[in-house]
Each structure stands twice: as structure tokens, then as C-alpha cells.
Design an enzyme around this catalytic site. Sequence first.
Site, PDB file in Angstrom:
ATOM      1  N   TYR A  15       0.864  -1.183   0.000  1.00 14.14           N
ATOM      2  CA  TYR A  15       0.000   0.000   0.000  1.00 14.14           C
ATOM      3  C   TYR A  15       0.899   1.230   0.000  1.00 14.14           C
ATOM      4  O   TYR A  15       1.626   1.471   0.964  1.00 14.14           O
ATOM      5  CB  TYR A  15      -0.886  -0.045   1.244  1.00 14.14           C
ATOM      6  CG  TYR A  15      -1.918   1.046   1.367  1.00 14.14           C
ATOM      7  CD1 TYR A  15      -2.760   1.360   0.303  1.00 14.14           C
ATOM      8  CD2 TYR A  15      -2.067   1.749   2.561  1.00 14.14           C
ATOM      9  CE1 TYR A  15      -3.721   2.345   0.427  1.00 14.14           C
ATOM     10  CE2 TYR A  15      -3.030   2.736   2.695  1.00 14.14           C
ATOM     11  CZ  TYR A  15      -3.858   3.031   1.628  1.00 14.14           C
ATOM     12  OH  TYR A  15      -4.812   4.009   1.758  1.00 14.14           O
ATOM     13  N   TYR A 169     -11.982  -4.523   6.737  1.00 16.16           N
ATOM     14  CA  TYR A 169     -10.688  -4.229   7.357  1.00 16.16           C
ATOM     15  C   TYR A 169     -10.826  -3.113   8.395  1.00 16.16           C
ATOM     16  O   TYR A 169     -10.411  -3.246   9.540  1.00 16.16           O
ATOM     17  CB  TYR A 169      -9.668  -3.808   6.287  1.00 16.16           C
ATOM     18  CG  TYR A 169      -8.363  -3.328   6.881  1.00 16.16           C
ATOM     19  CD1 TYR A 169      -7.360  -4.230   7.199  1.00 16.16           C
ATOM     20  CD2 TYR A 169      -8.158  -1.977   7.170  1.00 16.16           C
ATOM     21  CE1 TYR A 169      -6.177  -3.804   7.784  1.00 16.16           C
ATOM     22  CE2 TYR A 169      -6.983  -1.543   7.756  1.00 16.16           C
ATOM     23  CZ  TYR A 169      -5.998  -2.458   8.060  1.00 16.16           C
ATOM     24  OH  TYR A 169      -4.842  -2.036   8.653  1.00 16.16           O
ATOM     25  N   HIS A 170     -11.411  -2.004   7.993  1.00 15.00           N
ATOM     26  CA  HIS A 170     -11.486  -0.850   8.882  1.00 15.00           C
ATOM     27  C   HIS A 170     -12.507  -1.049  10.003  1.00 15.00           C
ATOM     28  O   HIS A 170     -12.457  -0.351  11.016  1.00 15.00           O
ATOM     29  CB  HIS A 170     -11.793   0.412   8.078  1.00 15.00           C
ATOM     30  CG  HIS A 170     -10.674   0.784   7.160  1.00 15.00           C
ATOM     31  ND1 HIS A 170     -10.680   0.434   5.834  1.00 15.00           N
ATOM     32  CD2 HIS A 170      -9.499   1.422   7.384  1.00 15.00           C
ATOM     33  CE1 HIS A 170      -9.562   0.860   5.277  1.00 15.00           C
ATOM     34  NE2 HIS A 170      -8.832   1.454   6.182  1.00 15.00           N
ATOM     35  N   LYS A 538     -11.201  17.145  15.897  1.00 18.34           N
ATOM     36  CA  LYS A 538     -10.395  16.526  14.848  1.00 18.34           C
ATOM     37  C   LYS A 538     -10.250  17.534  13.703  1.00 18.34           C
ATOM     38  O   LYS A 538     -11.094  17.603  12.814  1.00 18.34           O
ATOM     39  CB  LYS A 538     -11.040  15.232  14.360  1.00 18.34           C
ATOM     40  CG  LYS A 538     -10.861  14.081  15.348  1.00 18.34           C
ATOM     41  CD  LYS A 538     -11.126  12.723  14.730  1.00 18.34           C
ATOM     42  CE  LYS A 538     -10.159  12.353  13.647  1.00 18.34           C
ATOM     43  NZ  LYS A 538      -8.763  12.202  14.106  1.00 18.34           N
ATOM     44  N   ASP A 542      -8.412  14.142   8.557  1.00 19.71           N
ATOM     45  CA  ASP A 542      -8.195  12.820   9.137  1.00 19.71           C
ATOM     46  C   ASP A 542      -9.510  12.274   9.694  1.00 19.71           C
ATOM     47  O   ASP A 542     -10.062  12.817  10.640  1.00 19.71           O
ATOM     48  CB  ASP A 542      -7.140  12.905  10.240  1.00 19.71           C
ATOM     49  CG  ASP A 542      -7.046  11.640  11.075  1.00 19.71           C
ATOM     50  OD1 ASP A 542      -7.263  10.547  10.507  1.00 19.71           O
ATOM     51  OD2 ASP A 542      -6.773  11.752  12.274  1.00 19.71           O
ATOM     52  N   HIS A 544      -9.892   9.052  10.809  1.00 16.18           N
ATOM     53  CA  HIS A 544      -9.700   7.936  11.734  1.00 16.18           C
ATOM     54  C   HIS A 544     -10.020   8.434  13.151  1.00 16.18           C
ATOM     55  O   HIS A 544      -9.170   8.988  13.835  1.00 16.18           O
ATOM     56  CB  HIS A 544      -8.268   7.404  11.655  1.00 16.18           C
ATOM     57  CG  HIS A 544      -8.005   6.642  10.392  1.00 16.18           C
ATOM     58  ND1 HIS A 544      -7.655   7.253   9.222  1.00 16.18           N
ATOM     59  CD2 HIS A 544      -8.059   5.313  10.117  1.00 16.18           C
ATOM     60  CE1 HIS A 544      -7.491   6.345   8.279  1.00 16.18           C
ATOM     61  NE2 HIS A 544      -7.731   5.156   8.797  1.00 16.18           N
TER      62      HIS A 544
END
Length: 670
Positions: A15, A169-170, A538, A542, A544
Site C-alpha cells: 500500500y 478491514y477498517h 479533529k 483525518d 480515523h
Amino acid sequence: MTERQKDRPWLMRTYAGHSTAEASNELYRRNLAKGQTGLSVAFDLPTQTGYDPDHVLARGEVGRVGVPVSHLGDMRRLFQDIPLEQMNTSMTINATAMWLLALYQVVAEEQGADITRLQGTTQNDIVKEYLSRGTHVFPPGPSLRLTTDMITYTVANIPKWNPINICSYHLQEAGATPVQEIAYAMSTAIAVLDAVRDSGQVPAEKFGDVVARISFFVNAGVRFIEEMCKMRAFGRIWDKVTRERYGIENEKQRRFRYGVQVNSLGLTEAQPENNVQRIVLEMLAVTLSKDARARAVQLPAWNEALGLPRPWDQQWSLRIQQVLAHESDLLEYEDIFDGSHVIEAKVESLVAECLEEIDRIQEMGGAMAAVESGYLKSQLVSSHAERRARIEAGDEKIVGVNIYETTEENPLTADLDTAIMTVDPANEARVVAKLHEWRADRDESRAAEALAALKKAAAGTENLMAATVECARAGVTTGEWAWALRDVFGEFRAPTGVSSAPVAVTAEAGTPLAVVREKVARTAEELGSGRLRLLVGKPGLDGHSNGAEQIAVRARDAGFEVVYQGIRLTPEQIVSAALAEDVHCVGLSILSGSHAELVPDVLARLREAGAADIPVIVGGIIPNADGAALKQAGVAAVFTPKDFGITEIIGRIVDEIRKANKLDPLEVPA
């Protein structure tokens, strides 16, 4: 030794992408020369969220966590001298997936490629963006339409392309259990397939071709047996859903096709060399079982919890795959777990629990309804909080973090500032300058006409892919394409899941949380403020938000009044909220590397507003040198992944509030 016929290895990817299209192209060609067999493109956050590099929200984010692609010229440079007709390219792109696929198609056509032979994947799973990764742009309905249009277009025009990579995945990164990971991914697949079927764009007799192009992207954690059984359960449930719900008789079309990146959630900043054995074990979980083997694998690097991996670190991860595939005898045998009653029992248990959760979501109206209601997000926040609580209590053991913490000096990180790669701060200005050149040189009337046609198509019901391809050819930029659709579809702010998350850590007398609760209560009393107020912000792009959510939940449980407005805020918005809510502390969470630009901006705005006495704390993936610079700029405390004790962090926040308000240090007996 008897020579056995070996199976073909899985696709091996890294990646990658950073700084500029030119720098990323050089990295891709170097990796391919080292034996990598496919490409996995990381785009920067402005590209992922539909902003041009000169937008205010893109500040500090350009080229940080991936490559900026603002227009056709960038895509040309990204794949220069890489024959796309021969390449298998995975693009981690979701809200703007249609746009990036259009750019890729046009570049392939310019290379002279037959687009019916293009192979690769666009991730294009918007549900998990609402839940865990935060690069969504449009509301669920229009987002599902974009996904549907892409799937129907590719099945008809780029038949070897995987138009969606349903991404659990996340979900695991956000705290999902194996049951949640499977159930939420399958619920997303059902929502997508139902939408394609109901769109009327694919004849019933061709629906098997749609099912055959659905792929998955999963996570493999360190619990080896459980993860391997999870993949077998995934395959069984997919076979059942496609056969029973959609009537797919062709076994080949029902095959569960998945790629994998192994777990990043479990990578540690403390004793980071231990990440290598974690990565190997996690890779084995998705390769040892032939009947549930990944078709493509990409591995993180040992130092991802420290910062951006260097080419050498990525090479190490590629070599791990190559040693397994070419030196071991793994690919010479049939499935080595067939007939194991232990494995079979675990798989059956997972299947039963997952089907139960899938049914529960369907009763709510399906995945999209469960996103909008906040059910899925609150479940993930709760699961993640429970995991963090187990780690802090020592019930879930992590070597080098909460057990076996003593260590020899690590030669890999002896010079920590050179153990990771950094992006030149001047890179952003160069990218912006090239964007302005592109706009100045293009046929402006053609670009305007293409955007008008796109908006007209979006306001109607026609497939949006043709209008998007014309935008690509006309020189439209990423931000312009996305803003045209924002004008029609609007934007979406996903539920945070914080307010509805249950208490994960008890505050019984004598517990660490009880001690912190007492500190919070006494400090509030001394300040005469009723309750202490913490703003969790935040800034930038981003998305996440897992760390920010866990801080918010634990601060709430410690007695704080928490102000958390979710992701994607400007420093100006954060400071305005801090002043309006009269908070006692501002906590900023940044994992994208934009802290050096955005945090000083927040500090400066607080000073200008006469609120310099409000302490600012920062959490994220922040190299030591950057952390020292932030403290010198006025940040009260910096927390990184090594600071895993959330209750302890909340206690430190109280200490900083007391210090800022010139209160004596407070020691509360346990």
C-alpha cells in the site's frame, strides 16, 4: 524429495503513495522491480474526500497519507511507464471512487489499452467510511447510487474490474469483533446487491456477472485460529447469501473473493520490532488454509505506529510474503485444516452468530438504515471501548505494552527521526502551484460544460459514469467534480456513536477510574464550574476517529461534559466551539501527519481570542521531534500510541486543567 505442483501465489502488493504523482510513480516502478505483482494506491485525504489541494480543509494534508490526484495530468504522471493493460491495480478510494476510476480509464485509453482487459479494484465501500474511516462525502442514498452506477458500468464495459471491495478491514480497526466484521460486511453486500438488482440497469440473466465481480477486503488480527476460522465462515455465508437470496447457481460466480491487509490496530509504538512477528502470524491466518486463501495480500510495515514507512520498510514486508510463497512448501498441499473438528466447531459457531446479527440488521431496514440510526457505529465504539478496557486491565496481553515491558535498546529506532519517512513541508505549495497551472491551461468552456452535464445527470436518474468520464477528459479537477455533486446531493455528517456507547470501565471504589472521577469532581468544585468541559476536536481531513471517540467516552465516564462534533473541522471551527462552550481543555486528535500545520493554528487562534489559558493537548502518530516542537509552541501534553492507558490520559488532562488555572496539584488517594 518428491516434486509437487505448486499453486500460483496470491497477488503481492504494498500500500503506497506519497508527496506527488511523480514521487509515487518512482516508488511503484521500484517496488514492481523488486517482485511486487500488483499495485495498491494510497491517495491523500483531499483526494479521498473530494477537495482540491488549495481548499482550506486540505491544509497540511496534501501528499501526507497518500498521493494527491487532482486531475487527469496527475493520473498520467502517476502511471507513467506502467502498462495498465498488464497491471492489477487496487485503489483505496471510496466517496470519490467513480472519479478516480474515470481518470484511470482515460489514462489507460491514452496508453492504447483495451479497457475490457483492465484488471483491478476500486474499494468503493461507503458504509465503512461512515463507521470507521471517515472519508465519506455524500449522504447514504446518493452514495449508494454512485456505487450502483459504477458496478453496472464496469460489468458492461470493464468486465474484469472489481468495482467494489467491501471492506471489513477498517471495521476491525474500529473495534469490530469477528462476528461484527462478517455481519456488517455481509449486510453492506446485501444493500449493494439489492440496489443494483432494483436499479433495473442489469438484466436478471446477467446478475450472476455482478455477483462474480463483488470482492472483499478484510483484516487479519493476531488471534490466528479465530482469524483463519473467520475467513472460512465468511466464505460459507457468502455462498449461502448469493445462492439463497439472489439465486446464483454458478458455483464460480458464488466464490468468495478477498484481499487482505493484516492488522494495523495491533501494531505497537513500544518495542516496534515485535510488529514483525505479529505481521507474519497474521499473514499465515489468511494464507495457510487453501480453501479460504486470500487472492491478494498487502502487509503493513513494522514502524507504521511510529510514522510513514520508508521504501526499505515496505521492502521488508514484501520479502516476508515472498519467503512464504517461494521458500516454504505452503502452496504444495490441499487444505491442511479439512477434517479438523476444532476448526469446524469454531466456524459453525461464527456462522450461526453472524447470521443472527445479519437478520437483526435486515429487520432494521438493512445496512444503510443501521448507519443512519447510529446502531452500527455505537456497536463498534462499544466493542472498541471494551477492548481498550481489557488491555488496560491486563486481561488482554500485548507484549512490550502491558507485559514484558523491559527491553534492550533497539538499534532500529536508535535515531528515531530517521526511522520513518517524512514529507517535505514545501511539497504542498508545489502541488497547489501545479494545480493552478492545470486550471489555467485547460479548455475552460469544455470543463464548465462537462460539470453542468454532470449536475444535470445527478439531478435526474441516468448513470453518472459517462458524465464523469467526460469530466475527466475535459480537465475537471477532483474538487470540482465533488462540489458539483455536493450541490445536488448535499453532504453528510455521520453519527459519532459516543453518546450512546455504554460504560466500558467501572468506577467502583478503589479503581483507577474512581480516582480520576474524584479528581474531576474536586477540580470542577474548586473552579465553581459545575462540571469540567472537554472539547475533543479533529482538525483537517483525518477521519480515523477511533482514538478521539475512546477519549470522549472515557472522559464522559470520568465525569466530564464532553463536546465532540465529529470529524473534518477547521481550526477556526474548533476554536469557535471551544469559546462558545466555555471549555476547560481542548483535545486535538490527528493521525494523518498534519499536526505541524494545524495545531499551531489552533493555538494562535486561541491566543487571538484571548483564551490562551485554555490548555491544548494533542494525540496521534507524532514523531518525538514533532512532539517536542508542539510543546515548545504551547501544547500542554502530547500523547502517542505508546500511551495506551486512557484513564491515565484523562487524569493527565485534569492535571493540565489545574495547572492552567493555577490550582495546586491534586493527589486523590486510591
